[in-house]
Design a protein around this motif. Structure first.
Motif, PDB file in Angstrom:
ATOM      1  N   ILE A 248       0.862  -1.185   0.000  1.00 26.44           N
ATOM      2  CA  ILE A 248       0.000   0.000   0.000  1.00 26.44           C
ATOM      3  C   ILE A 248       0.890   1.225   0.000  1.00 26.44           C
ATOM      4  O   ILE A 248       1.692   1.422   0.914  1.00 26.44           O
ATOM      5  CB  ILE A 248      -0.939   0.039   1.218  1.00 26.44           C
ATOM      6  CG1 ILE A 248      -1.840  -1.196   1.233  1.00 26.44           C
ATOM      7  CG2 ILE A 248      -1.792   1.316   1.172  1.00 26.44           C
ATOM      8  CD1 ILE A 248      -2.734  -1.280   2.453  1.00 26.44           C
TER       9      ILE A 248
ATOM     10  N   ASN B 180       0.907   5.381  -0.195  1.00 26.95           N
ATOM     11  CA  ASN B 180       0.015   6.489   0.104  1.00 26.95           C
ATOM     12  C   ASN B 180       0.502   7.798  -0.491  1.00 26.95           C
ATOM     13  O   ASN B 180       1.702   7.988  -0.729  1.00 26.95           O
ATOM     14  CB  ASN B 180      -0.114   6.657   1.619  1.00 26.95           C
ATOM     15  CG  ASN B 180      -0.759   5.451   2.261  1.00 26.95           C
ATOM     16  OD1 ASN B 180      -1.866   5.077   1.909  1.00 26.95           O
ATOM     17  ND2 ASN B 180      -0.061   4.833   3.206  1.00 26.95           N
ATOM     18  N   CYS B 181      -0.445   8.690  -0.696  1.00 22.27           N
ATOM     19  CA  CYS B 181      -0.117   9.992  -1.261  1.00 22.27           C
ATOM     20  C   CYS B 181      -1.132  11.019  -0.757  1.00 22.27           C
ATOM     21  O   CYS B 181      -2.339  10.745  -0.745  1.00 22.27           O
ATOM     22  CB  CYS B 181      -0.167   9.906  -2.785  1.00 22.27           C
ATOM     23  SG  CYS B 181       0.025  11.459  -3.644  1.00 22.27           S
ATOM     24  N   ALA B 182      -0.615  12.170  -0.344  1.00 23.33           N
ATOM     25  CA  ALA B 182      -1.481  13.289   0.015  1.00 23.33           C
ATOM     26  C   ALA B 182      -1.443  14.276  -1.133  1.00 23.33           C
ATOM     27  O   ALA B 182      -0.358  14.704  -1.543  1.00 23.33           O
ATOM     28  CB  ALA B 182      -0.987  13.953   1.291  1.00 23.33           C
TER      29      ALA B 182
ATOM     30  N   TRP C   9      -1.780   7.400 -10.946  1.00 23.47           N
ATOM     31  CA  TRP C   9      -0.589   6.793 -10.351  1.00 23.47           C
ATOM     32  C   TRP C   9       0.363   6.406 -11.474  1.00 23.47           C
ATOM     33  O   TRP C   9      -0.038   5.799 -12.477  1.00 23.47           O
ATOM     34  CB  TRP C   9      -0.937   5.541  -9.541  1.00 23.47           C
ATOM     35  CG  TRP C   9      -1.410   5.845  -8.152  1.00 23.47           C
ATOM     36  CD1 TRP C   9      -2.699   5.863  -7.707  1.00 23.47           C
ATOM     37  CD2 TRP C   9      -0.586   6.159  -7.018  1.00 23.47           C
ATOM     38  NE1 TRP C   9      -2.730   6.164  -6.369  1.00 23.47           N
ATOM     39  CE2 TRP C   9      -1.458   6.352  -5.921  1.00 23.47           C
ATOM     40  CE3 TRP C   9       0.785   6.288  -6.820  1.00 23.47           C
ATOM     41  CZ2 TRP C   9      -0.992   6.674  -4.645  1.00 23.47           C
ATOM     42  CZ3 TRP C   9       1.247   6.603  -5.557  1.00 23.47           C
ATOM     43  CH2 TRP C   9       0.368   6.796  -4.484  1.00 23.47           C
TER      44      TRP C   9
ATOM     45  N   LYS D 125     -13.067   4.427  -5.523  1.00 21.45           N
ATOM     46  CA  LYS D 125     -12.262   3.218  -5.688  1.00 21.45           C
ATOM     47  C   LYS D 125     -12.285   2.804  -7.149  1.00 21.45           C
ATOM     48  O   LYS D 125     -13.318   2.907  -7.823  1.00 21.45           O
ATOM     49  CB  LYS D 125     -12.842   2.098  -4.822  1.00 21.45           C
ATOM     50  CG  LYS D 125     -12.105   0.772  -4.903  1.00 21.45           C
ATOM     51  CD  LYS D 125     -12.747  -0.249  -3.974  1.00 21.45           C
ATOM     52  CE  LYS D 125     -12.030  -1.580  -4.020  1.00 21.45           C
ATOM     53  NZ  LYS D 125     -12.647  -2.577  -3.095  1.00 21.45           N
TER      54      LYS D 125
ATOM     55  N   ASN E 200      -9.796   9.368  -1.080  1.00 25.16           N
ATOM     56  CA  ASN E 200     -10.528   9.943   0.049  1.00 25.16           C
ATOM     57  C   ASN E 200     -10.442  11.457  -0.073  1.00 25.16           C
ATOM     58  O   ASN E 200      -9.439  12.070   0.298  1.00 25.16           O
ATOM     59  CB  ASN E 200      -9.927   9.466   1.371  1.00 25.16           C
ATOM     60  CG  ASN E 200     -10.725   9.956   2.568  1.00 25.16           C
ATOM     61  OD1 ASN E 200     -11.370  11.004   2.525  1.00 25.16           O
ATOM     62  ND2 ASN E 200     -10.683   9.197   3.640  1.00 25.16           N
TER      63      ASN E 200
ATOM     64  N   HIS F 272      -6.512  12.348   0.168  1.00 24.20           N
ATOM     65  CA  HIS F 272      -5.591  11.221   0.259  1.00 24.20           C
ATOM     66  C   HIS F 272      -5.890  10.201  -0.835  1.00 24.20           C
ATOM     67  O   HIS F 272      -7.041   9.870  -1.114  1.00 24.20           O
ATOM     68  CB  HIS F 272      -5.730  10.581   1.640  1.00 24.20           C
ATOM     69  CG  HIS F 272      -4.771   9.461   1.880  1.00 24.20           C
ATOM     70  ND1 HIS F 272      -5.087   8.150   1.615  1.00 24.20           N
ATOM     71  CD2 HIS F 272      -3.501   9.456   2.357  1.00 24.20           C
ATOM     72  CE1 HIS F 272      -4.056   7.389   1.919  1.00 24.20           C
ATOM     73  NE2 HIS F 272      -3.083   8.149   2.375  1.00 24.20           N
TER      74      HIS F 272
ATOM     75  N   SER G  86      -4.441   6.311  -2.294  1.00 24.28           N
ATOM     76  CA  SER G  86      -3.561   5.174  -2.037  1.00 24.28           C
ATOM     77  C   SER G  86      -3.566   4.234  -3.230  1.00 24.28           C
ATOM     78  O   SER G  86      -4.529   4.177  -3.995  1.00 24.28           O
ATOM     79  CB  SER G  86      -3.962   4.425  -0.771  1.00 24.28           C
ATOM     80  OG  SER G  86      -5.223   3.787  -0.956  1.00 24.28           O
TER      81      SER G  86
ATOM     82  N   GLN H 236      -2.868   0.260  -4.012  1.00 24.63           N
ATOM     83  CA  GLN H 236      -2.671  -1.066  -3.450  1.00 24.63           C
ATOM     84  C   GLN H 236      -2.227  -2.001  -4.565  1.00 24.63           C
ATOM     85  O   GLN H 236      -2.850  -2.053  -5.620  1.00 24.63           O
ATOM     86  CB  GLN H 236      -3.966  -1.580  -2.807  1.00 24.63           C
ATOM     87  CG  GLN H 236      -4.464  -0.685  -1.696  1.00 24.63           C
ATOM     88  CD  GLN H 236      -5.779  -1.165  -1.106  1.00 24.63           C
ATOM     89  OE1 GLN H 236      -6.362  -2.149  -1.552  1.00 24.63           O
ATOM     90  NE2 GLN H 236      -6.265  -0.464  -0.092  1.00 24.63           N
TER      91      GLN H 236
ATOM     92  N   CYS I 166       2.087   9.754  -7.318  1.00 23.24           N
ATOM     93  CA  CYS I 166       0.713  10.140  -7.621  1.00 23.24           C
ATOM     94  C   CYS I 166       0.755  11.500  -8.314  1.00 23.24           C
ATOM     95  O   CYS I 166       1.715  12.257  -8.156  1.00 23.24           O
ATOM     96  CB  CYS I 166      -0.130  10.215  -6.352  1.00 23.24           C
ATOM     97  SG  CYS I 166       0.364  11.514  -5.199  1.00 23.24           S
TER      98      CYS I 166
ATOM     99  N   THR J 273       7.334   7.557  -3.779  1.00 27.01           N
ATOM    100  CA  THR J 273       7.670   6.523  -2.798  1.00 27.01           C
ATOM    101  C   THR J 273       8.401   5.413  -3.513  1.00 27.01           C
ATOM    102  O   THR J 273       7.953   4.930  -4.554  1.00 27.01           O
ATOM    103  CB  THR J 273       6.409   5.931  -2.138  1.00 27.01           C
ATOM    104  OG1 THR J 273       5.731   6.964  -1.425  1.00 27.01           O
ATOM    105  CG2 THR J 273       6.765   4.802  -1.186  1.00 27.01           C
TER     106      THR J 273
END
Lengths: 113, 116
Positions: free
Chosen positions: A20, A22-24, A35, A56, A67, A72, A74, A76, A90, A107
């Motif tokens: 997973i 993540n990205c803000a 992505w 999603k 979100n 946010h 993410s 996966q 992202c 990341t």
């Protein structure tokens, strides 16, 4: 190839595990998100995208979650493979921003056998 | 279909010299973008061409950078004179005009510029 940077956050996983990332994102008005995967010596490669009217979206082995409340994203990755090792970014696009993409910091995903 | 091609793949120049980077987009792509990634940081937008016209050059750092796209085909990005902080990887991307952002971009492999 390009050095992907000593300062990038790194996620280390075992082959076969789920990852997973993540990205803000920065702009609450952004309505489209992508992505990208970047391997050393190559340009960013499209993985999956999502519009802001969704929370999603699933692809092959990948799922993106959005979100908007907390800005946010993410990514996966299921059953992570050594070939998934790369830097993941992202990116967001804002209406009125034409086609400009704003990228996150990235990341590094390191997959260990 | 040939992808986005960038030349050179690597360039090492001395501070104060001039360097010209070239991007050949996918044939038929009206949109052409330049981005760069300074070591360890995020990829940042530089500018966007639609055919030969500059649509958005808000990301160009200063007047030492000059981008052109004569004839609406390939593009060049000239840095003159180069400074140490210009080091990084310069990416070019292209997309169709009317489906630009929703189609996503196709990126080239980048030019790694090192100013010493």
């Amino acid at each position: 190839g390009e050095s992907v940077g000593l300062h990038l956050p790194t996620l280390s996983v075992q082959e076969g595990d789920n990852s997973i990332i993540n990205c803000a994102y920065s702009n609450s008005a952004s309505d489209y998100f992508i992505w990208y995967k970047q391997e050393s010596g190559k340009g960013p490669q499209f993985i999956i995208d999502i519009r802001s009217n969704m929370d999603k979206r699933q692809g092959q082995r990948v799922t993106v979650l959005l979100n908007k409340t907390v800005k946010h994203l993410s990514l996966q990755i299921a059953a992570t493979q050594p070939g998934d090792s790369a830097v993941y970014f992202c990116a967001e696009n804002t209406p009125g921003g034409y086609n400009k993409l704003i990228f996150g910091a990235g990341t590094r995903l390191a997959v260990h056998p | 279909e040939a992808g986005v091609t960038q030349f050179p793949s690597h360039s090492v120049i001395e501070k104060g010299q001039t360097v010209t980077l070239r991007c050949d987009p996918i044939s038929g792509h009206d949109n052409l973008y330049w981005y760069r990634r300074v070591m360890g940081k995020e990829i940042k937008f530089l500018l966007h061409f639609v055919k030969e016209s500059k649509q958005d050059e808000s990301g160009m750092p200063n007047n030492r950078f000059l981008a052109e796209r004569t004839g609406g085909t390939y593009s060049t990005l000239k840095v003159q004179p180069a400074e140490l902080e210009d080091s990084g990887v310069y990416f070019c991307a292209s997309s169709f005009r009317n489906r630009a952002i929703l189609d996503g971009y196709t990126f080239g492999s980048g030019t790694r510029l090192t100013v010493v």
